[in-house]
Design a protein around this motif. Sequence first.
Motif, PDB file in Angstrom:
ATOM      1  N   LEU A 236       0.816  -1.212   0.000  1.00 22.95           N
ATOM      2  CA  LEU A 236       0.000   0.000   0.000  1.00 22.95           C
ATOM      3  C   LEU A 236       0.852   1.265   0.000  1.00 22.95           C
ATOM      4  N   LYS A 237       2.107   1.136   0.460  1.00 23.44           N
ATOM      5  CA  LYS A 237       2.982   2.300   0.567  1.00 23.44           C
ATOM      6  C   LYS A 237       4.130   2.294  -0.448  1.00 23.44           C
ATOM      7  N   GLY A 238       4.444   1.121  -1.009  1.00 23.16           N
ATOM      8  CA  GLY A 238       5.573   1.049  -1.930  1.00 23.16           C
ATOM      9  C   GLY A 238       5.641  -0.307  -2.609  1.00 23.16           C
ATOM     10  N   ASP A 239       6.669  -0.507  -3.415  1.00 20.81           N
ATOM     11  CA  ASP A 239       6.825  -1.768  -4.145  1.00 20.81           C
ATOM     12  C   ASP A 239       7.428  -2.850  -3.246  1.00 20.81           C
ATOM     13  N   PRO A 267      11.976   2.808   2.776  1.00 16.54           N
ATOM     14  CA  PRO A 267      13.099   2.810   3.717  1.00 16.54           C
ATOM     15  C   PRO A 267      12.917   1.705   4.759  1.00 16.54           C
ATOM     16  N   GLU A 268      14.025   1.185   5.256  1.00 13.34           N
ATOM     17  CA  GLU A 268      13.961   0.091   6.229  1.00 13.34           C
ATOM     18  C   GLU A 268      13.106   0.456   7.430  1.00 13.34           C
ATOM     19  N   SER A 269      13.255   1.668   7.927  1.00 14.79           N
ATOM     20  CA  SER A 269      12.497   2.065   9.120  1.00 14.79           C
ATOM     21  C   SER A 269      10.994   2.011   8.865  1.00 14.79           C
ATOM     22  N   GLU A 270      10.563   2.341   7.639  1.00 16.37           N
ATOM     23  CA  GLU A 270       9.133   2.318   7.333  1.00 16.37           C
ATOM     24  C   GLU A 270       8.621   0.890   7.184  1.00 16.37           C
ATOM     25  N   ILE A 274       5.681  -0.616   9.523  1.00 18.21           N
ATOM     26  CA  ILE A 274       4.440  -1.185   8.973  1.00 18.21           C
ATOM     27  C   ILE A 274       4.215  -2.592   9.505  1.00 18.21           C
ATOM     28  N   ILE A 275       5.252  -3.438   9.435  1.00 20.16           N
ATOM     29  CA  ILE A 275       5.116  -4.831   9.875  1.00 20.16           C
ATOM     30  C   ILE A 275       4.818  -4.898  11.359  1.00 20.16           C
ATOM     31  N   ASN A 276       5.533  -4.152  12.157  1.00 22.00           N
ATOM     32  CA  ASN A 276       5.366  -4.234  13.613  1.00 22.00           C
ATOM     33  C   ASN A 276       4.003  -3.698  14.055  1.00 22.00           C
TER      34      ASN A 276
END
Length: 477
Positions: A236-239, A267-270, A274-276
Amino acid sequence: MTILDASKGYQKYFEEITKIPHGSAEEKQISDYLVQVAHDHNLKVVQDESNNVIIYKNASLGYEDHPAVVLQAHIDMVNEKNSSSNHDFSKDPLDLYIEDGFLKAHGTTLGADDGAGVAYILSVLTDPSLKHPHLIGLFTVNEEATMEGAFNLDMSLINAKRMINIDGEEEDASTTGSAGGMDIVIHHPITYIHAPAKGYALSIKGLLGGHSGGEIHKERGNSNKIIARLLHQCILKGDVQLESLKGGLKINAIPREADATFTSSLPESEVLDIINKTAIQIKKELEFTDEGLTITIEPCNINKVLDKDVSKKIIDFLYLVPTGLRHKSDHLNGLTTSSENIGIIDLQDETFEFGLSVRGALDSYVQDLADEIQTLAKVFGFSATTENWYPAWDYMEHSPMRDLMTKVYKETHDGKEIQMYAVHGGLECGIFKEKCPDMDIVAIGPNIYDVHTPDEKLDLKSFDRTYSFLCKYLENL
């Protein structure tokens, strides 16, 4: 070392069975074992081309004129294990242990479904002290996968119109009907791109899982749907580009674990955020059904990926495909009448394959669910094939076998009534009824819990009591 009481025939046979590999479609060894038991006890035996085994035992004195009875069980088991287990189902005996009165196997399924039924029948057939009519012990293959044993059975070998199916899982209940169903396999060719990069390893563990018929109404978490939801949130936010995606071991078991490796344009932080955040939501939703759920993500090295559009199609399809309970009966309290289970997801070198099991109390339910999934697959450009159809076992209004079972159970259990109900699991009884419409069938079994999972356990006191009841019931037939 012997774990069970060898002085009890059914316990001795059950332990012997657990030493023989007998996963679905791999029953030759146990089939040969049954033939040898028959020879050792001078019993007539037939082993057919499918490796079904039929063992005949003459009526005891005074029962020669009583109609014959079929005792039926399937000889395959579901081979499920924890990811930490090194057990090799093709050769290793199950590692049995007893805990709090329950028989279990370390890290794997126990196979009480339907090893308990097989052990009961062998014990009855080899005990000369029992009173009973002419008996036909029917042991079928591959029930947990295709039911091919029941489908391929030559009914001329079964000269009887009464059957006791011993594939139940509740001591105080007898099954009166079961669901029909079929499997649906979704597949599509894929091409990987060599693209070394930094990515992520996502893992789902700790779900209870269970039998996709017997436990589907409990609405436990499905690891394949959970991992699709997590990946969908990233899309939903990126590829997202997949490297691997794998979950579940059996099409008819609610999957407990799933893993994916992937890259993301975010970015890794995003990605981690999202996952957490989504993991917290899912754990809250499943806190009363799957409190052991763990969702982990960590950076990893990626060697190859799928095209981002193909990855999105796969993830979106998994996110959208229905799974779980669909309908409940308004007539029979608590009965699930239709459901779907996405049991297997697997990206391979040149194709992906997803396996779903659909069940229904009516053939129309099964067909409608299959049509729904096939239509969704076509929208995504995927191929969908159906296989392993089996019929429902409809409730029989008039059943002398059921009436007698009710009477004997009440007499042997201090006036307690046995419960009679239909189940959402698939049983071979529907096939036998289709082959022989006037076959009168009842189904019983001891208390077995968490079947089709490594948490499977057999209540040993119930194992004893149910065998005593079976013998008393045969004495009254």
